[in-house]
Scaffold this active site. Structure first.
Site, PDB file in Angstrom:
ATOM      1  N   ASP A  93      -0.835  10.285 -35.420  1.00 24.20           N
ATOM      2  CA  ASP A  93      -0.321   9.912 -36.706  1.00 24.20           C
ATOM      3  C   ASP A  93      -0.806   8.645 -37.483  1.00 24.20           C
ATOM      4  OD1 ASP A  93       0.004   7.510 -35.300  1.00 24.20           O
ATOM      5  OD2 ASP A  93       2.208   7.157 -34.336  1.00 24.20           O
ATOM      6  N   ASP A 271       7.682  15.796 -31.691  1.00 30.38           N
ATOM      7  CA  ASP A 271       7.665  14.402 -31.057  1.00 30.38           C
ATOM      8  C   ASP A 271       8.376  13.646 -30.836  1.00 30.38           C
ATOM      9  OD1 ASP A 271       6.419  12.027 -32.027  1.00 30.38           O
ATOM     10  OD2 ASP A 271       6.229  12.474 -33.667  1.00 30.38           O
ATOM     11  N   CYS A 309      16.538  23.936 -13.615  1.00 31.26           N
ATOM     12  CA  CYS A 309      14.998  23.808 -14.218  1.00 31.26           C
ATOM     13  C   CYS A 309      13.914  24.725 -12.926  1.00 31.26           C
ATOM     14  CB  CYS A 309      14.839  22.275 -14.025  1.00 31.26           C
ATOM     15  SG  CYS A 309      13.067  21.730 -14.152  1.00 31.26           S
ATOM     16  N   CYS A 311      10.845  23.637 -12.224  1.00 29.61           N
ATOM     17  CA  CYS A 311       9.932  22.567 -12.552  1.00 29.61           C
ATOM     18  C   CYS A 311       9.160  22.413 -10.864  1.00 29.61           C
ATOM     19  CB  CYS A 311      10.059  21.495 -13.255  1.00 29.61           C
ATOM     20  SG  CYS A 311      10.517  19.844 -12.080  1.00 29.61           S
ATOM     21  N   CYS A 314      11.987  20.003  -9.689  1.00 29.68           N
ATOM     22  CA  CYS A 314      12.919  20.356  -9.028  1.00 29.68           C
ATOM     23  C   CYS A 314      12.616  21.622  -7.535  1.00 29.68           C
ATOM     24  CB  CYS A 314      13.596  21.119 -10.197  1.00 29.68           C
ATOM     25  SG  CYS A 314      14.569  20.009 -11.847  1.00 29.68           S
ATOM     26  N   HIS A 340       9.393  16.344 -14.544  1.00 32.01           N
ATOM     27  CA  HIS A 340      10.414  17.232 -14.487  1.00 32.01           C
ATOM     28  C   HIS A 340      10.937  16.933 -16.389  1.00 32.01           C
ATOM     29  CE1 HIS A 340      14.629  18.606 -14.617  1.00 32.01           C
ATOM     30  NE2 HIS A 340      15.332  17.833 -15.520  1.00 32.01           N
TER      31      HIS A 340
END
Ligand SMILES: [Zn+2]
Length: 379
Positions: A93, A271, A309, A311, A314, A340
């Site tokens: 930014d 973002d 999920c 991931c 999980c 996660h």
């Protein structure tokens, strides 16, 4: 010589698009979510683990990095990528938003913003030219033009004056970026549309930016407290005022349902600190809405954070364990919650891309909202 910057749209569905941004440090699949790496780190995550969540690009904050470790020091150390160990694209930014929200004793003028560091009180000046220089010293891949974020609630005349100043700063940013030598030959520059919630001011801003010419265009000045309804109402016209063949980036957004609604309205990049910051505070995102892992009802819950999920968190640990870690202030709690949440966001983006490619975005978005708002409806 690889491409400096190219945006290829492979499919559209209504106002939504999916495609790929090609840059020298890698490809960015859109719609894309950029995890926020404020201080040269996505907090609690190693770069390889950020990548494993599916992130193609991360965001760095000019304001924080210019103060610590400092832009010139970063350049002597070889730039942001090598310093932090992330070799894919980084968007930085301009520092303009954070200097106004975080630093003390700010003084705004046509030249720029004079301010005192929130760390040690040291005096600094941020201008369009200095912002471009800092982003070059960091070796940013996508550089954001220096702008003034019009504050929420500004009246028409104030919003107009603020937007017009941002457009003058956009031109100065373009000129300073283009004078940046080798860096200008490998990086991209995005302009930022302002104009608050006003369709006419947004149009004027878009036209001024298009006249200057940028690689991509951000919709700025939203997610500053106006609420989702007003944000969506603005996104009903603002993205369509920007070039259709360039990426459109909605800065600082947002909650999962904000992202779905913005993608439906033609936004390609996002973002937000939400998945990382709120993860550290105990909030986990799930397809059935967010949950607070600190809640006593999870103390003996042996299920995963989100049953849908895929991931590693999980797969490996229970809600009860995360509840224990977060309540105990354990560092691993922040790490697993962040991992996660970043997986959740990237899986959502992958689902959005697939839905657009297959022409079923409206159905996907409807199903998503229905599941995500389930708890809110059921009280
Ligand atoms: Zn998970």
């Amino acid at each position: 010589m690889t491409t400096r910057f190219a945006f290829t749209i492979s499919a559209t569905d209504g106002a939504a698009r999916t495609g790929i941004i090609s840059m020298q440090r890698g490809e960015i699949r859109t719609p894309a979510f950029m995890p926020v790496g404020t201080a040269a780190t996505v907090k609690a995550m190693k770069p390889a683990d950020v990548r494993a969540t599916g992130a193609d690009i991360i965001l760095g904050n000019t304001y924080h990095l210019m103060l610590r470790p400092g832009a010139e020091r970063m350049a002597r150390l070889g730039g942001l990528h090598g310093f932090m160990g992330w070799d894919r694209p980084i968007l930085t930014d301009s520092g303009g938003y954070q200097v106004m929200s975080l630093s003390a004793l700010t003084k705004m003028s046509e030249e720029g913003v004079a301010f005192s560091s929130h760390l040690d009180g040291s005096k600094h000046m941020l201008t369009a030219e200095r912002s471009m220089e800092i982003q070059r010293l960091l070796d940013s891949d996508i550089v954001m033009a220096f702008d003034e974020c019009t504050k929420n609630g500004a009246g028409h005349d104030e919003a107009a004056r603020s937007m017009e100043r941002s457009m003058r700063w956009a031109k100065r940013s373009r000129d300073a970026f283009d004078a940046g030598g080798d860096h200008a030959g490998r990086a991209a520059l995005f302009g930022i549309q302002q104009g608050a919630l006003d369709e006419g001011l947004r149009r004027q801003s878009a036209d001024a930016l298009i006249e200057i010419g940028f690689d991509g265009y951000a919709v700025g000045g939203l997610a500053v407290g106006e609420g989702q309804e007003a944000m969506f109402a603005t996104l009903d016209f603002a993205p369509g005022q920007l070039p259709a063949d360039k990426p459109r980036y909605l800065m600082g957004v947002g909650k999962p349902d904000d992202i779905v609604g913005a993608v439906e309205r033609g936004i390609d990049m996002f973002d937000c600190v939400l998945p990382t910051r709120s993860g550290r505070n105990g909030q986990a995102f799930t397809r059935n809405g967010p949950l607070n892992i600190r809640n006593a009802k999870f103390a003996e819950d042996q299920g995963p954070v989100d049953p849908s999920c895929a991931c590693p968190v999980c797969a490996g640990w229970s809600r009860a364990y995360l509840h224990h870690l977060v309540r105990s202030g354990e560092i691993l709690g922040a790490m697993l919650m962040t991992e996660h949440n970043l997986f959740f966001y990237q899986a959502l983006m992958a689902d959005l891309r697939a839905a657009i490619a297959e022409g079923r975005l409206a159905a996907f978005a409807s199903d998503f909202r229905s599941a995500y708002n389930y708890k809110a409806r059921s009280g």
